[in-house]
Structures are given as structure tokens and as C-alpha cells.
Scaffold this motif. Structure first.
Motif, short mmCIF file in Angstrom:
data_model
loop_
_atom_site.label_atom_id
_atom_site.label_comp_id
_atom_site.label_asym_id
_atom_site.label_seq_id
_atom_site.Cartn_x
_atom_site.Cartn_y
_atom_site.Cartn_z
N GLU A 16 -7.96 -0.17 -8.44
CA GLU A 16 -9.03 -0.38 -7.84
C GLU A 16 -10.01 -1.72 -8.12
OE1 GLU A 16 -12.17 1.92 -5.80
OE2 GLU A 16 -10.61 3.71 -6.30
N LEU A 17 -9.69 -1.97 -8.85
CA LEU A 17 -11.08 -3.30 -9.89
C LEU A 17 -10.16 -4.70 -9.67
CD1 LEU A 17 -13.37 -3.91 -11.65
CD2 LEU A 17 -11.45 -3.66 -13.69
N GLU A 18 -8.63 -4.18 -9.89
CA GLU A 18 -7.79 -5.75 -9.65
C GLU A 18 -7.42 -5.82 -8.04
OE1 GLU A 18 -6.98 -7.96 -11.18
OE2 GLU A 18 -8.43 -6.82 -12.92
N ASP A 19 -7.63 -4.48 -7.39
CA ASP A 19 -6.96 -4.50 -6.41
C ASP A 19 -5.82 -4.97 -6.39
OD1 ASP A 19 -6.75 -4.48 -2.72
OD2 ASP A 19 -7.86 -5.92 -2.33
N ILE A 38 0.39 -7.13 -9.34
CA ILE A 38 1.79 -6.67 -7.86
C ILE A 38 0.51 -7.76 -6.79
CG2 ILE A 38 3.20 -7.07 -6.50
CD1 ILE A 38 4.19 -4.61 -8.17
N THR A 39 0.12 -8.57 -6.76
CA THR A 39 -1.20 -9.02 -5.18
C THR A 39 0.05 -8.36 -4.33
OG1 THR A 39 0.28 -10.97 -5.05
CG2 THR A 39 -1.33 -11.10 -7.23
N ARG A 40 -0.96 -8.27 -3.44
CA ARG A 40 -0.44 -7.53 -1.76
C ARG A 40 0.47 -8.51 -1.27
NH1 ARG A 40 -5.83 -7.00 1.93
NH2 ARG A 40 -6.24 -6.68 -0.16
N ILE A 139 0.76 1.75 -1.79
CA ILE A 139 0.36 0.87 -1.34
C ILE A 139 -1.01 1.45 -0.93
CG2 ILE A 139 0.34 -0.51 0.59
CD1 ILE A 139 3.30 -1.43 -0.63
N PRO A 140 -2.38 1.40 -0.53
CA PRO A 140 -3.51 1.03 -0.03
C PRO A 140 -3.46 1.11 1.23
CG PRO A 140 -4.66 -0.25 -1.25
CD PRO A 140 -2.66 0.17 -1.15
N TYR A 141 -2.62 1.64 2.27
CA TYR A 141 -2.86 1.12 3.91
C TYR A 141 -4.06 0.67 4.15
CZ TYR A 141 2.44 2.78 3.46
OH TYR A 141 3.41 2.54 2.71
N ILE A 142 -4.90 1.04 4.76
CA ILE A 142 -5.95 1.15 5.15
C ILE A 142 -6.72 0.21 4.55
CG2 ILE A 142 -7.84 2.64 5.69
CD1 ILE A 142 -6.88 4.82 6.37
N ARG A 143 -7.06 0.67 3.20
CA ARG A 143 -7.62 -0.79 2.29
C ARG A 143 -7.27 -2.04 3.17
NH1 ARG A 143 -9.81 0.53 -3.40
NH2 ARG A 143 -11.25 2.16 -1.86
N TRP A 144 -5.92 -1.39 2.08
CA TRP A 144 -5.09 -3.21 2.68
C TRP A 144 -5.32 -4.11 4.10
CZ3 TRP A 144 -1.10 -3.90 -1.55
CH2 TRP A 144 -1.67 -4.02 -2.58
N ASN A 149 3.26 2.00 8.67
CA ASN A 149 5.30 1.82 9.00
C ASN A 149 5.76 0.64 8.77
OD1 ASN A 149 5.45 4.30 10.29
ND2 ASN A 149 4.33 3.81 12.35
N PHE A 150 5.04 -0.54 8.20
CA PHE A 150 4.97 -2.01 8.03
C PHE A 150 6.58 -2.00 7.04
CE2 PHE A 150 3.80 -1.54 3.27
CZ PHE A 150 4.83 -2.84 2.64
#
Length: 150
Positions: A16-19, A38-40, A139-144, A149-150
Motif C-alpha cells: 500500500e505504501l509503494e502502491d 512491480i509497477t502497475r 492486484i488491488p483491482y478497485i484501487r487501481w 476480468n482484465f
């Protein structure tokens, strides 16, 4: 000179801190542990590339298609979160992932690289699928702002 290790366990966690996604390799082996960040955008591209690779070489079209009993019997176990944090190492930004398929053994050499570290794993189709299935589940789907389903 880059240090190379054999990757035996893969533990993804959302930081969470690094997102970012933290992919901990060999979390219980302090001598051979690496924490890849790993970046988004990198993980989104990596998941789609991994899905294409797995479908092409192993005929599995979706990470969710694994038989549930088989996944319970082979390959996954609960992470000891105390050890995970206690043995934490400095983070390495994941810069490159390579897949090398061996047609004879039907195994894939998965290579994860940062500026200072390289982790390699020799995986069959089931284990390769498991690695990306657990990465995708972190993966934090909602946050990102992306679909499940991606």
C-alpha cells in the motif's frame, strides 16, 4: 555484476505504501531472497503477456481454469507472514521478465530481472500458471481502477 538466484517460491503482496505489487522470491531463505517491486503498468502488461504465452505453449486460456483439487495438491501453500516481514530485504524494481520454452521438456525458464538481481525458475505449465494466478490475485483491482476480468 548481477547476482543470480534460483527462484523456488513466489509470494505476491500489494504494498500500500509503494502502491506497487511486491513479489517476494524465496521468502524463507534469507540468503536467496529478493523482493521485486512491480509497477502497475508493468504488472498489467506482464499478466497479459503471460496469458498469451501460457495459452500458446500449454493450451490454458485463463488462469482460473485450473482444476481446484490439483491446485490444492500441488504448488501452493500458506505464507508465514511473520517470516515474510521479519526477513524482508531491500526492494529491487522489476525491469524485465523473460519466458523461454523448452519444447522437449515442455518446461519454461522464467527469468525475473532487476538492476542488481536475476531470479530464474524452471516451471512446468501448471506451476507457471500458478505463479501468475497468485500474482494476479494480489492486484488491488478497485484501487487501481481495473476490471477483475482484465
Amino acid at each position: 555484476m548481477k547476482r543470480e538466484i534460483a527462484a523456488k517460491t513466489f509470494t505476491p503482496i500489494y504494498d500500500e505504501l509503494e502502491d506497487r505489487l511486491r513479489l517476494v522470491i524465496n521468502y524463507q531463505d534469507i540468503q536467496n531472497r529478493v523482493d521485486f517491486m512491480i509497477t502497475r503498468s508493468f504488472i498489467i502488461n506482464l499478466i497479459s503477456t503471460a496469458q498469451e504465452f501460457i495459452e500458446k505453449h500449454y493450451g490454458v486460456s485463463d488462469f482460473k481454469t485450473l482444476p481446484e483439487q490439483e491446485s490444492k495438491d500441488k504448488g501452493t501453500s500458506k505464507t508465514d507472514n511473520v517470516n515474510l516481514e521479519l526477513l524482508r530485504t531491500s526492494e529491487e524494481l522489476l525491469l524485465e521478465v523473460n519466458f523461454s520454452f523448452n519444447i522437449n521438456s515442455k518446461h519454461t525458464i522464467l527469468t525475473l530481472s532487476s538492476k542488481n538481481m536475476t531470479a530464474k525458475a524452471d516451471l512446468d505449465g501448471f506451476m507457471l500458471t500458478q505463479v501468475f494466478q497468485v500474482m494476479k490475485s494480489a492486484i488491488p483491482y478497485i484501487r487501481w481502477g481495473i476490471s477483475y476480468n482484465f
